[in-house]
Design an enzyme around this catalytic site. Structure first.
Site, PDB file in Angstrom:
ATOM      1  N   ARG A  54     -50.910  50.206  31.859  1.00 20.59           N
ATOM      2  CA  ARG A  54     -51.960  50.769  32.716  1.00 20.59           C
ATOM      3  C   ARG A  54     -52.983  51.555  31.903  1.00 20.59           C
ATOM      4  O   ARG A  54     -54.193  51.518  32.185  1.00 20.59           O
ATOM      5  CB  ARG A  54     -51.344  51.650  33.796  1.00 20.59           C
ATOM      6  CG  ARG A  54     -52.349  52.099  34.850  1.00 20.59           C
ATOM      7  CD  ARG A  54     -51.681  52.750  36.046  1.00 20.59           C
ATOM      8  NE  ARG A  54     -51.025  54.002  35.685  1.00 20.59           N
ATOM      9  CZ  ARG A  54     -50.329  54.746  36.553  1.00 20.59           C
ATOM     10  NH1 ARG A  54     -50.190  54.349  37.808  1.00 20.59           N
ATOM     11  NH2 ARG A  54     -49.767  55.873  36.168  1.00 20.59           N
ATOM     12  N   LYS A 153     -57.376  55.630  35.492  1.00 21.49           N
ATOM     13  CA  LYS A 153     -56.935  57.031  35.417  1.00 21.49           C
ATOM     14  C   LYS A 153     -57.810  57.730  34.389  1.00 21.49           C
ATOM     15  O   LYS A 153     -57.452  57.853  33.219  1.00 21.49           O
ATOM     16  CB  LYS A 153     -55.452  57.110  35.036  1.00 21.49           C
ATOM     17  CG  LYS A 153     -54.516  56.856  36.208  1.00 21.49           C
ATOM     18  CD  LYS A 153     -53.059  57.042  35.825  1.00 21.49           C
ATOM     19  CE  LYS A 153     -52.686  58.474  35.559  1.00 21.49           C
ATOM     20  NZ  LYS A 153     -52.566  59.276  36.798  1.00 21.49           N
ATOM     21  N   GLU A 186     -54.604  58.176  49.581  1.00 20.99           N
ATOM     22  CA  GLU A 186     -53.465  58.719  48.843  1.00 20.99           C
ATOM     23  C   GLU A 186     -53.518  60.232  48.998  1.00 20.99           C
ATOM     24  O   GLU A 186     -54.364  60.766  49.720  1.00 20.99           O
ATOM     25  CB  GLU A 186     -53.530  58.323  47.369  1.00 20.99           C
ATOM     26  CG  GLU A 186     -54.779  58.826  46.650  1.00 20.99           C
ATOM     27  CD  GLU A 186     -54.833  58.424  45.184  1.00 20.99           C
ATOM     28  OE1 GLU A 186     -53.852  57.873  44.679  1.00 20.99           O
ATOM     29  OE2 GLU A 186     -55.876  58.679  44.551  1.00 20.99           O
TER      30      GLU A 186
END
Length: 296
Positions: A54, A153, A186
């Site tokens: 990721r 991220k 989220e």
């Protein structure tokens, strides 16, 4: 006296006091970079490969070249844990754009910088894992995917920070973040699940949340338990009328949420399925992972 933490910084393990980056680093100036939070248990790094995959995907998405191969970064991560002689804890792996000019142009940053911190983390008080979290719906929305993909991220976490401030000021430990359509995306740092009539529901990634590593583990474990998991758009109403609610995240692991906007979720206590999942997660996390080789 305990030894000062050793930080990996661009190929060297340095004492915390010597691990410094430039004020001209675009990671500091513009939040230009990517990161991963990773856990390790009993001398094993949990889901290290998935986290590194990721990280490299986040970097690729923002045209950031990580100056280490996958294998080199994996070794640097494991070596940092070993150098600090830690068996259980948390890793923060950060890649910044590196030193550049005061302008936005990332191509004026010749080389990215990598640092790795291995330490401890306590995201929520211990009693919250027994009694459950209080949540508040945040007015701050998740950015639309056309603005910045939620799968990156990045070091620019101000959106989440502002929502976290709202949650704390509203008397909660965690905040529920909605997308522009009003659906649950989220929480400020965790993915959200609800339980109703023997099934588990969670927002699809397209709703604007991160495709969390722990989210994926929870889905795997629930599937093993024979519990159907359905990705479906959720509203606040769905959480209000749920039998159980729980959150997942690397730092948070799996934790029950029992209140949203002063309304009890279910009976206001961690539910049986949540408790079963917590136990299954702990068992898996403490028995699997990439082993750390410690100095003799």
């Amino acid at each position: 006296m305990s030894q000062a933490p050793l930080i990996y910084l661009d190929g060297k393990l340095l004492p915390e006091s010597e691990a410094k980056i430039s004020v001209f680093d675009h990671g500091l100036l513009y939040g230009d970079g990517v990161f991963e939070g990773i856990r390790f248990y009993n001398g094993r790094v949990f889901r290290l490969t998935e986290h590194l995959v990721r990280l490299y995907e986040s970097a690729r998405s923002i045209c950031l070249t990580i100056p280490l191969t996958f294998e080199e970064l994996e070794k640097a991560t494991l070596d940092t844990v070993a150098a600090n002689n830690l068996r259980d804890g948390y890793i923060r792996l950060v890649v910044t754009r590196g030193v550049g000019s005061l302008g936005l142009n990332p191509y004026q940053c010749p080389k990215a910088s990598v640092f790795i911190i291995a330490g401890s983390i306590s995201l929520y008080p211990a009693e919250k894992y027994e009694k459950g979290l209080t949540m508040v719906t945040c007015a701050t929305r998740r950015p639309a995917p056309a603005a910045l993909s939620p799968q990156v991220k990045s070091l620019n976490y101000l959106n989440n920070v502002m929502a976290k401030i709202e949650a704390i000021q509203g008397g909660g430990e965690e905040g529920v973040m909605l997308n522009e359509q009003g659906y649950v995306a989220e929480c400020t740092g965790d993915n959200l699940f609800i339980v109703k009539k023997g099934k588990v529901y969670t927002p699809p990634i397209s709703a604007g949340g991160l495709d969390g590593i722990t989210r994926g583990v929870a889905i795997e474990l629930l599937t093993e338990l024979g519990v159907p998991v359905i990705e479906s758009n959720l509203t606040r109403h769905d959480i209000f009328v749920a039998e159980e609610c729980f959150l997942t995240g690397t730092a948070a692991e799996v934790i029950a949420a029992v209140v949203l906007d002063r309304r009890l979720i279910g009976d206001g206590k961690p539910g049986p399925l949540t408790q079963k999942l917590v136990a299954k997660f702990k068992e898996l996390a403490n028995s699997t992972g990439t082993p750390v080789v410690y100095p003799a």
